[in-house]
Design a protein around this motif. Structure first.
Motif, PDB file in Angstrom:
ATOM      1  N   VAL A 171      53.100  53.969  48.727  1.00 53.60           N
ATOM      2  CA  VAL A 171      52.758  53.713  47.329  1.00 53.60           C
ATOM      3  C   VAL A 171      53.596  52.543  46.815  1.00 53.60           C
ATOM      4  N   ASN A 172      52.927  51.529  46.284  1.00 51.28           N
ATOM      5  CA  ASN A 172      53.612  50.395  45.671  1.00 51.28           C
ATOM      6  C   ASN A 172      53.186  50.286  44.210  1.00 51.28           C
ATOM      7  N   ILE A 173      54.161  50.015  43.349  1.00 49.75           N
ATOM      8  CA  ILE A 173      53.951  50.015  41.906  1.00 49.75           C
ATOM      9  C   ILE A 173      54.269  48.624  41.364  1.00 49.75           C
ATOM     10  N   PRO A 174      53.348  48.004  40.631  1.00 46.58           N
ATOM     11  CA  PRO A 174      53.626  46.663  40.095  1.00 46.58           C
ATOM     12  C   PRO A 174      54.708  46.700  39.024  1.00 46.58           C
ATOM     13  N   LYS A 175      55.346  45.551  38.830  1.00 50.52           N
ATOM     14  CA  LYS A 175      56.406  45.432  37.824  1.00 50.52           C
ATOM     15  C   LYS A 175      55.763  45.223  36.458  1.00 50.52           C
ATOM     16  N   LEU A 176      55.273  46.335  35.890  1.00 54.58           N
ATOM     17  CA  LEU A 176      54.591  46.317  34.604  1.00 54.58           C
ATOM     18  C   LEU A 176      55.013  47.539  33.807  1.00 54.58           C
ATOM     19  N   ASN A 177      54.834  47.507  32.507  1.00 56.80           N
ATOM     20  CA  ASN A 177      55.091  48.719  31.732  1.00 56.80           C
ATOM     21  C   ASN A 177      53.864  49.620  31.785  1.00 56.80           C
ATOM     22  N   SER A 178      54.006  50.831  31.278  1.00 56.22           N
ATOM     23  CA  SER A 178      52.957  51.847  31.448  1.00 56.22           C
ATOM     24  C   SER A 178      51.639  51.455  30.789  1.00 56.22           C
ATOM     25  N   THR A 179      51.685  50.681  29.728  1.00 58.33           N
ATOM     26  CA  THR A 179      50.447  50.271  29.061  1.00 58.33           C
ATOM     27  C   THR A 179      49.742  49.153  29.814  1.00 58.33           C
ATOM     28  N   GLU A 180      50.467  48.440  30.664  1.00 57.28           N
ATOM     29  CA  GLU A 180      49.884  47.322  31.409  1.00 57.28           C
ATOM     30  C   GLU A 180      49.299  47.748  32.744  1.00 57.28           C
ATOM     31  N   ILE A 181      49.759  48.870  33.295  1.00 53.23           N
ATOM     32  CA  ILE A 181      49.227  49.344  34.578  1.00 53.23           C
ATOM     33  C   ILE A 181      47.801  49.850  34.378  1.00 53.23           C
ATOM     34  N   LYS A 182      46.861  49.293  35.141  1.00 50.38           N
ATOM     35  CA  LYS A 182      45.444  49.584  34.927  1.00 50.38           C
ATOM     36  C   LYS A 182      44.989  50.888  35.573  1.00 50.38           C
ATOM     37  N   GLY A 183      45.726  51.365  36.568  1.00 47.28           N
ATOM     38  CA  GLY A 183      45.315  52.576  37.264  1.00 47.28           C
ATOM     39  C   GLY A 183      45.878  52.595  38.675  1.00 47.28           C
ATOM     40  N   ILE A 184      45.319  53.492  39.496  1.00 50.10           N
ATOM     41  CA  ILE A 184      45.762  53.677  40.874  1.00 50.10           C
ATOM     42  C   ILE A 184      44.582  53.442  41.798  1.00 50.10           C
ATOM     43  N   LYS A 185      44.790  52.627  42.833  1.00 53.76           N
ATOM     44  CA  LYS A 185      43.733  52.358  43.810  1.00 53.76           C
ATOM     45  C   LYS A 185      44.203  52.754  45.209  1.00 53.76           C
ATOM     46  N   VAL A 186      43.334  53.452  45.923  1.00 52.61           N
ATOM     47  CA  VAL A 186      43.573  53.733  47.339  1.00 52.61           C
ATOM     48  C   VAL A 186      43.053  52.543  48.131  1.00 52.61           C
ATOM     49  N   CYS A 187      43.905  51.947  48.940  1.00 53.38           N
ATOM     50  CA  CYS A 187      43.619  50.637  49.535  1.00 53.38           C
ATOM     51  C   CYS A 187      43.851  50.647  51.037  1.00 53.38           C
ATOM     52  N   ARG A 188      43.490  49.523  51.643  1.00 55.20           N
ATOM     53  CA  ARG A 188      43.925  49.235  53.005  1.00 55.20           C
ATOM     54  C   ARG A 188      45.070  48.215  52.946  1.00 55.20           C
ATOM     55  N   GLN A 189      45.804  48.149  54.029  1.00 49.61           N
ATOM     56  CA  GLN A 189      46.908  47.201  54.136  1.00 49.61           C
ATOM     57  C   GLN A 189      46.360  45.791  54.280  1.00 49.61           C
ATOM     58  N   ALA A 190      46.843  44.878  53.454  1.00 54.34           N
ATOM     59  CA  ALA A 190      46.375  43.496  53.537  1.00 54.34           C
ATOM     60  C   ALA A 190      46.836  42.835  54.827  1.00 54.34           C
ATOM     61  N   ASN A 191      46.019  41.922  55.337  1.00 54.87           N
ATOM     62  CA  ASN A 191      46.370  41.127  56.514  1.00 54.87           C
ATOM     63  C   ASN A 191      47.248  39.968  56.054  1.00 54.87           C
ATOM     64  N   ALA A 192      48.554  40.142  56.163  1.00 53.91           N
ATOM     65  CA  ALA A 192      49.507  39.144  55.689  1.00 53.91           C
ATOM     66  C   ALA A 192      50.697  39.105  56.639  1.00 53.91           C
ATOM     67  N   TYR A 193      51.515  38.094  56.500  1.00 58.32           N
ATOM     68  CA  TYR A 193      52.675  37.968  57.384  1.00 58.32           C
ATOM     69  C   TYR A 193      53.748  37.137  56.687  1.00 58.32           C
ATOM     70  N   TRP A 194      54.923  37.109  57.284  1.00 54.32           N
ATOM     71  CA  TRP A 194      56.020  36.267  56.803  1.00 54.32           C
ATOM     72  C   TRP A 194      56.106  35.007  57.640  1.00 54.32           C
ATOM     73  N   GLN A 195      55.995  33.844  56.986  1.00 57.17           N
ATOM     74  CA  GLN A 195      56.250  32.563  57.651  1.00 57.17           C
ATOM     75  C   GLN A 195      57.768  32.365  57.593  1.00 57.17           C
ATOM     76  N   GLU A 196      58.422  32.670  58.702  1.00 56.62           N
ATOM     77  CA  GLU A 196      59.875  32.761  58.683  1.00 56.62           C
ATOM     78  C   GLU A 196      60.544  31.453  59.083  1.00 56.62           C
ATOM     79  N   LYS A 197      61.748  31.287  58.587  1.00 55.37           N
ATOM     80  CA  LYS A 197      62.594  30.187  59.019  1.00 55.37           C
ATOM     81  C   LYS A 197      64.039  30.645  58.917  1.00 55.37           C
ATOM     82  N   PHE A 198      64.892  29.966  59.670  1.00 58.43           N
ATOM     83  CA  PHE A 198      66.315  30.289  59.649  1.00 58.43           C
ATOM     84  C   PHE A 198      67.092  29.099  59.105  1.00 58.43           C
TER      85      PHE A 198
END
Length: 259
Positions: A171-198
């Protein structure tokens, strides 16, 4: 016959003193009997690491003197905390394990690095319904008030309905106050990655060292993903399975000349 309150195990990866876990404990005390076993220091990014070459120490403490829960600080990782709770501290299997509230996102690919989620997954492997909670705010001064209502709703429903075998909730919760949160969605994991550097640096003694940095890249434009939900003001719930078998690949790999 006396009906026992649900037994709830609370843990995290930011450490037992982190504001996020204190908020989580507050909510869980309204739902059942609470036992807290959490790292004695921050363990972010530890994934599913366990301690095998060092001794583990687990001390009973009393941080919240005005609250009823048992609390233990553990020298190990988040997964160690769950293992020692289930095998040494508790006298029965918890009805629920909750991990968090993490300071920062554990959406998308972050789930595999997350100590928060690994603790929940570890509990799930023992048959305990488990949830990892994260707030998209890395600050120690993060406001968890809006998160508390979300946490209570999802935890109550999990206690009521249980979870499918082999599944835990991310469960991930956006950085919003209670009046700004639109609801709860059951989702799939997005296809994303970290472009890393050192970032390569040199210390005063002339020895090179490296500092990991990077940029998060979301390749997924779907509107059914956790990243889309969070960007659009929704709480995301991703059902996560700890069976990592790529079932769709078995037929193809069986076609190889392996004998």
């Amino acid at each position: 016959m006396i009906n026992k309150k649900p037994l709830i195990l609370v843990t995290n990866d930011d450490g037992i003193n982190a504001p996020g876990i204190r908020a989580l404990i507050e909510v869980m005390n309204t739902l059942g009997d609470v036992c807290v076993v959490a790292p004695d220091s921050p363990q972010s990014g530890m994934g599913h690491a366990i301690t095998i070459n060092d001794a583990l120490y687990c001390n009973r403490i009393n941080i919240s003197k005005d609250e009823p829960q048992e609390e233990y600080s553990c020298s190990g990782t988040p997964v160690d905390c769950v293992k020692i709770a289930v095998n040494e501290i508790l006298d029965r299997k918890p009805d629920l394990c909750v991990s968090g509230i993490n300071h920062g996102s554990n959406s998308s690919i972050n789930v595999i690095y997350s100590g928060t989620m690994s603790a929940a997954v570890e509990a799930g492997t023992t048959g305990i319904p488990s949830i990892g909670f994260s707030l998209l705010d890395y600050s120690l001064e993060a406001n968890f008030e809006a998160s508390k209502k979300i946490v209570k709703t999802i935890a109550e429903q999990t206690l009521k309905n249980g979870l499918p075998n082999g599944v835990v909730l991310n469960v991930n919760i956006p950085k919003l106050n209670s009046t700004e949160i639109k609801g709860i969605k059951v989702c799939r994991q997005a296809n994303a990655y970290w472009q890393e550097k050192f970032d390569k640096r040199t210390n005063p003694l002339g020895r090179d060292y490296y500092w990991l940095s990077g940029e998060f890249v979301n390749q997924d434009k779907g509107q059914d993903t956790d990243e889309w939900a969070l960007e659009n003001g929704y709480v995301s719930i991703v059902p996560v399975q700890y069976d990592l078998t790529a079932h769709h690949a078995i037929k193809e790999i069986n076609s190889w000349e392996l004998q």
